[in-house]
Design an enzyme around this catalytic site. Structure first.
Site, PDB file in Angstrom:
ATOM      1  N   SER A 115     -22.355  28.129  12.289  1.00  9.06           N
ATOM      2  CA  SER A 115     -22.363  26.686  12.045  1.00  9.06           C
ATOM      3  C   SER A 115     -22.713  25.914  13.304  1.00  9.06           C
ATOM      4  O   SER A 115     -22.406  26.350  14.422  1.00  9.06           O
ATOM      5  CB  SER A 115     -20.965  26.268  11.582  1.00  9.06           C
ATOM      6  OG  SER A 115     -20.842  24.860  11.597  1.00  9.06           O
ATOM      7  N   TYR A 139     -12.193  25.312  12.941  1.00  8.74           N
ATOM      8  CA  TYR A 139     -13.238  25.964  12.144  1.00  8.74           C
ATOM      9  C   TYR A 139     -14.382  26.442  13.057  1.00  8.74           C
ATOM     10  O   TYR A 139     -14.802  27.598  13.005  1.00  8.74           O
ATOM     11  CB  TYR A 139     -13.753  24.977  11.084  1.00  8.74           C
ATOM     12  CG  TYR A 139     -15.066  25.373  10.485  1.00  8.74           C
ATOM     13  CD1 TYR A 139     -15.140  26.440   9.591  1.00  8.74           C
ATOM     14  CD2 TYR A 139     -16.242  24.697  10.815  1.00  8.74           C
ATOM     15  CE1 TYR A 139     -16.362  26.815   9.050  1.00  8.74           C
ATOM     16  CE2 TYR A 139     -17.456  25.060  10.278  1.00  8.74           C
ATOM     17  CZ  TYR A 139     -17.514  26.120   9.393  1.00  8.74           C
ATOM     18  OH  TYR A 139     -18.717  26.493   8.872  1.00  8.74           O
ATOM     19  N   LYS A 143     -15.888  30.382  14.140  1.00  9.95           N
ATOM     20  CA  LYS A 143     -17.293  30.825  14.050  1.00  9.95           C
ATOM     21  C   LYS A 143     -17.772  31.321  15.412  1.00  9.95           C
ATOM     22  O   LYS A 143     -18.455  32.335  15.520  1.00  9.95           O
ATOM     23  CB  LYS A 143     -18.175  29.674  13.558  1.00  9.95           C
ATOM     24  CG  LYS A 143     -17.910  29.282  12.103  1.00  9.95           C
ATOM     25  CD  LYS A 143     -18.396  30.364  11.177  1.00  9.95           C
ATOM     26  CE  LYS A 143     -18.032  30.122   9.730  1.00  9.95           C
ATOM     27  NZ  LYS A 143     -18.456  31.216   8.842  1.00  9.95           N
TER      28      LYS A 143
END
Ligand code: UFG
Length: 320
Positions: A115, A139, A143
């Site tokens: 991402s 988040y 990643k």
């Protein structure tokens, strides 16, 4: 080529499955159906319901596959800050389970959904792959952590990998072959659509005093069918001995929140009720990708991501 698509019943995963099937790939979908949907399963692909935290279930599907596409992650930025433990277990432990089972079963090629969240606040735009990676939400941290494991698994276990750093994923399959509407969407365009169809009474535009042309935030919206084609190209590239790396996937063009709302009104013929509200914490004013590396390495080019096509394909789903 036989590819295991983990998270293949989800929003992006189902578009990837369609793309792989179109290239004659044998596909097995592995999905726990927490956010995946039955309508997103293609009859031409095998389906196994299972959880990436269940190592023996992963072992049972891994034998005989040539590569893995892994899209089974939790992805709500706000939730990741409230419940980091869920994101640590699912996004980090779950992915390490996959990599360990791949190593054990001798599966060499891995395409990972990463991402733009790995970059954090942009220090310059367009953001290229050399931009510092300093995530500002948990988040994005999960990643990035996996991206840091990948070169080690490459060197120590011989796993070849591509991490695809998606910018803002939007749109639906233009042929209507992906039937499931994303559940509990948290992102801008589905919220605009829900307002246009009347599921929501109104929506908020978070800030109109940014240093952008119309004062609202600008993002790089990339159609899921364009994301899907990059997965096929990445698998093909790895199968021919291509080198492991992280690649941005965006259009390089920015669209503002205001433009998104106005284009939806124009193409749907519906009024979208909105108010301007306070800025949302952690939002950069402008985030667009440089995707020249994906073009140079994979020959990838977005062809579905013009604003009208994004809105039309999404509106078609919301009308159903
Ligand atoms: N926005 C509104 N109103 C809403 C929802 C969103 O004005 O009701 C605005 C946001 O403030 C932002 C833009 O619309 O300016 C896009 O917001 P999204 O939440 O759709 O997307 P983000 O750009 O915040 O985040 C996306 C992905 C993340 C990823 C991030 C990385 O959803 O998964 O890009 O850049 F981490």
């Amino acid at each position: 080529m036989h590819i295991l698509v983990i998270g293949g019943a989800g929003y992006i995963g189902s578009h990837v499955v369609k793309e792989l099937l179109q290239h004659g790939v044998q596909v097995t979908v592995f999905d726990d159906m927490s956010t995946g949907q039955n309508e997103n399963l293609f009859p031409q692909a095998a389906f196994i319901k299972g959880d990436i935290l269940d190592v023996s279930a992963l072992e049972a599907v891994m034998n005989g596959v040539d590569g893995v596409v892994h899209l089974a992650a939790k992805k709500a930025v706000g939730e990741s800050m409230e419940h980091p433990e869920k994101y640590a277990v699912n996004n980090i432990t779950g992915t390490l389970n996959i990599l360990n089972v791949m190593a054990k079963c001798g599966v060499k090629n891995f395409v990972f959904s990463s991402s733009a969240a790995v970059y954090g606040m942009p220090q310059y735009v367009p953001v290229d792959e050399k931009h510092p990676t300093e995530p500002i939400n948990f988040y994005g941290f999960t990643k990035l952590e996996i991206e840091r494991f990948l070169p080690w698994y490459g060197n120590l276990k011989g796993i070849n990998w591509i991490a695809l750093r998606y910018f803002n994923a939007v749109g639906y399959d233009a042929d209507g072959d992906v039937k499931g509407l994303e559940k509990n969407p948290q992102n801008l365009l589905p919220i605009v659509m829900e307002t246009a169809v009347g599921i929501r009474q109104g929506m908020k535009i978070f800030g109109n005093d940014y240093d952008t042309e119309d004062g609202t935030c600008v993002r790089d919206y990339i159609h899921v069918s364009d994301l899907a084609s990059a997965h096929w190209l990445a698998l093909d590239y790895l199968s021919k001995g291509g080198s492991s790396q992280s690649l941005n996937l965006g259009t390089g063009k920015g669209i503002s929140v205001w433009e998104m709302v106005k284009a939806t009104e124009r193409l749907s013929g519906q009024k979208v009720n909105y108010d301007f509200s306070e800025r949302r914490a952690g939002d950069p004013s402008l985030l667009v990708a440089a995707s020249d590396t994906a073009n140079a390495v994979l020959g990838w080019k977005p062809v579905h991501s013009d604003l009208d096509n994004i809105i039309r394909t999404t509106w078609a789903m919301y009308q159903k």
